[in-house]
Design an enzyme around this catalytic site. Structure first.
Site, mmCIF file in Angstrom:
data_model
loop_
_atom_site.group_PDB
_atom_site.id
_atom_site.type_symbol
_atom_site.label_atom_id
_atom_site.label_comp_id
_atom_site.label_asym_id
_atom_site.label_seq_id
_atom_site.Cartn_x
_atom_site.Cartn_y
_atom_site.Cartn_z
ATOM 1 N N GLY A 50 -47.862 -48.245 65.879
ATOM 2 C CA GLY A 50 -47.152 -47.705 64.929
ATOM 3 C C GLY A 50 -45.962 -47.219 65.062
ATOM 4 O O GLY A 50 -45.069 -47.333 66.231
ATOM 5 N N VAL B 185 -46.051 -40.899 63.740
ATOM 6 C CA VAL B 185 -47.338 -40.909 63.885
ATOM 7 C C VAL B 185 -47.989 -40.905 65.365
ATOM 8 O O VAL B 185 -49.058 -40.233 65.492
ATOM 9 C CB VAL B 185 -47.972 -41.993 63.079
ATOM 10 C CG1 VAL B 185 -49.606 -41.983 62.955
ATOM 11 C CG2 VAL B 185 -47.544 -41.871 61.490
ATOM 12 N N GLY B 186 -47.196 -41.479 65.893
ATOM 13 C CA GLY B 186 -47.512 -41.408 67.605
ATOM 14 C C GLY B 186 -47.827 -39.977 67.995
ATOM 15 O O GLY B 186 -48.594 -39.708 68.877
ATOM 16 N N GLU C 13 -47.966 -47.582 71.520
ATOM 17 C CA GLU C 13 -47.122 -48.768 71.297
ATOM 18 C C GLU C 13 -46.214 -48.496 70.051
ATOM 19 O O GLU C 13 -46.855 -48.821 68.762
ATOM 20 C CB GLU C 13 -47.866 -50.186 70.997
ATOM 21 C CG GLU C 13 -48.700 -50.522 72.413
ATOM 22 C CD GLU C 13 -47.921 -51.112 73.528
ATOM 23 O OE1 GLU C 13 -46.688 -51.099 73.184
ATOM 24 O OE2 GLU C 13 -48.260 -50.757 74.564
ATOM 25 N N CYS D 247 -42.000 -54.844 65.552
ATOM 26 C CA CYS D 247 -41.446 -53.661 66.225
ATOM 27 C C CYS D 247 -40.345 -54.111 67.088
ATOM 28 O O CYS D 247 -39.569 -53.347 67.649
ATOM 29 C CB CYS D 247 -42.536 -52.981 67.098
ATOM 30 S SG CYS D 247 -43.329 -54.066 68.191
#
Length: 477
Positions: free
Chosen positions: A186, A190-191, A208, A242
């Site tokens: 994501g 948020v990572g 990722e 991505c």
């Protein structure tokens, strides 16, 4: 509820159920049956979530999942086997090897743009490595999430693999639990939250993420072919990939030619009206539609620009003469907008790339080997493809992952197995020849230290090689 799920999976994992390779292969075959038998249902869910058609679903998600399953099933025994390592004289008579072992219970948090691949590809590695797993699909691709929760227990061992659906609160509750690894796909924002939550239990993470993947087009290349490949990679899935080219870097004198070639390709791919093309997807929801559309505010539209909020439709759009301080250059676009930033040659392009966060992917189009060599040597990125886009993702022997702000860890094929395994260092010694150990025991002397140093610094395989050479020479004499 989330604690009960994790505790239940851990109890079954600790019983040793997933240790036998045969069990893992059975689960992989069952997962393959899910994909093949319920493909129509999966395609329908993705049609509802992203307006993606049957062919694009197979091309961008299902084929890669099936390939990973087949590879893991065929090569798992080799991956899981003890791996002998080189020894020094000190361990010459010992068994010394690396033994891959399951980590335990793994949390896999997926994203909405490729909701099946981003969950099931990591799951393949988790199963092959012998782990239990909790799967958390994105709530934004709601039809896919609902279908995954319905289907998975029908095919896989539900005491080892479970799907948890819901939104932010459910994800936050999951992240409070102790896992043995967290695999997240994501955004970088948020990572960081995932990594912060994992730190509470010292849980290792694979992140990722994404970022702005640059695409440099050198004046010395086949611009028509370059633009054809870039157009495909950028506007597939409505730009919600991505590793899609985020922006183009080129010299000012080829900018108009690039726009012209992209226009020709768009006409070929999606005809005059991309909105009615079965191959053109939609933005996931109105919130993301509004965000993407707002990125165009300062920009000059060179191509496209049409939109329809009621359908979450934004046409394939090229933006010319974009300046580095524009808002569109401050965040990952994740939509069908392609800015062109002009630079004065290769050195300025390299400086532009290196002045920003390390990207997940880097693309270079050039017929000049010196240009390619410099771009590879003087930049860094998670992955790189020269004279094409996205294609490094399709090679399962290459590790896929980011660096710095674009992520950490890697997966695909054996790399997923390794990422989700503990590589245990093993040395097994006999009770024989105890006198060889005298050099390390007190009372220590200079002579004993010299002996210890000799045994620790000399590789057994190197001395064995010289011994064989000596024997061969002696026999010839």
């Amino acid at each position: 509820m989330e604690k009960q799920v994790v505790d239940g999976l851990r109890e079954v994992f600790q019983s040793g159920r997933s240790r036998p390779l045969q069990y893992r292969k059975q689960q992989l075959r069952a997962l393959h049956h899910l994909i093949s038998e319920r493909q129509a249902d999966i395609e329908q869910a993705l049609k509802q979530d992203l307006n993606r058609n049957t062919y694009n679903t197979s091309l961008f998600e299902l084929i890669s999942i099936e390939n990973d399953i087949k590879l893991a099933e065929s090569d798992m025994a080799d991956w899981a086997a003890p791996q002998p390592v080189k020894k020094n004289l000190n361990s010459a008579l010992d068994d010394v090897y690396i033994k891959p072992e399951p980590l335990g219970v793994v949390l896999i948090i997926g994203t909405w743009n490729y909701p099946w691949a981003m969950i099931l590809q990591p799951l393949v590695g988790a199963i092959a490595a012998g782990n239990a797993a909790v799967l958390k699909p994105s709530e934004l691709s709601e039809h896919s999430a609902r279908l995954m929760k319905e289907l998975l227990p029908l095919y896989l061992d539900k005491e080892m693999y479970q799907v948890v659906t819901g939104g932010v609160s459910e994800t936050q509750e999951l992240l409070k639990q102790r896992f043995d690894h967290i695999f997240y796909t994501g955004s970088s924002v948020v990572g960081k939250l995932v990594m912060e939550a994992a730190a509470h239990h010292l849980t290792p993470v694979t992140l990722e993420l994404g970022g702005k993947s640059p695409c440099y087009i050198d004046k010395n290349c086949d611009i028509a072919v370059a633009c054809r490949r870039i157009t495909w990679g950028k506007f597939a899935n409505c730009g919600q990939t991505c590793i899609a080219p985020d922006y183009i870097l080129c010299e000012p004198n080829i900018q108009d030619r690039i726009v012209e070639e992209i226009q020709k390709t768009l006409l070929e791919f999606y005809q005059k009206d991309p909105k009615s093309s079965p191959d053109y997807c939609r933005i996931i929801n109105t919130r993301h539609f509004d965000r993407v559309l707002a990125l165009m505010n300062e920009c000059t539209i060179a191509l496209g620009g049409e939109s329809d909020r009621s359908q979450c439709y934004i046409a394939p759009t090229v933006l010319g003469d974009v300046l580095p301080h524009f808002k569109i250059m401050q965040e990952e676009i994740f939509g069908p907008l392609l800015p062109i930033v002009t630079v004065n040659g290769l050195s300025e392009a390299i400086h532009f790339i290196n002045a920003r966060e390390k990207p997940l992917a880097l693309y270079v189009f050039s017929s000049d080997k010196t240009v390619i060599k410099r771009m590879l040597a003087e930049t860094t990125s998670g992955g790189v493809t020269v004279n094409d886009v996205l294609m490094h993702y399709t090679v399962d022997t290459l590790p896929f992952g980011g660096v710095g702000n674009s992520g950490m860890g890697r997966y695909h094929g054996r790399h997923t197995f390794n990422q989700l395994s503990h590589h245990r260092a093993c040395l097994i010694k006999s009770f024989a020849m105890e006198s060889l150990n005298d050099a390390r025991y007190p009372p220590l002397t200079a002579a004993r230290l010299r002996k210890a140093k000799f045994f620790m610094q000399h590789r057994f395989d190197v001395l064995l090689y010289y011994a064989k050479c000596f024997i061969i020479v002696s026999e010839q004499i």
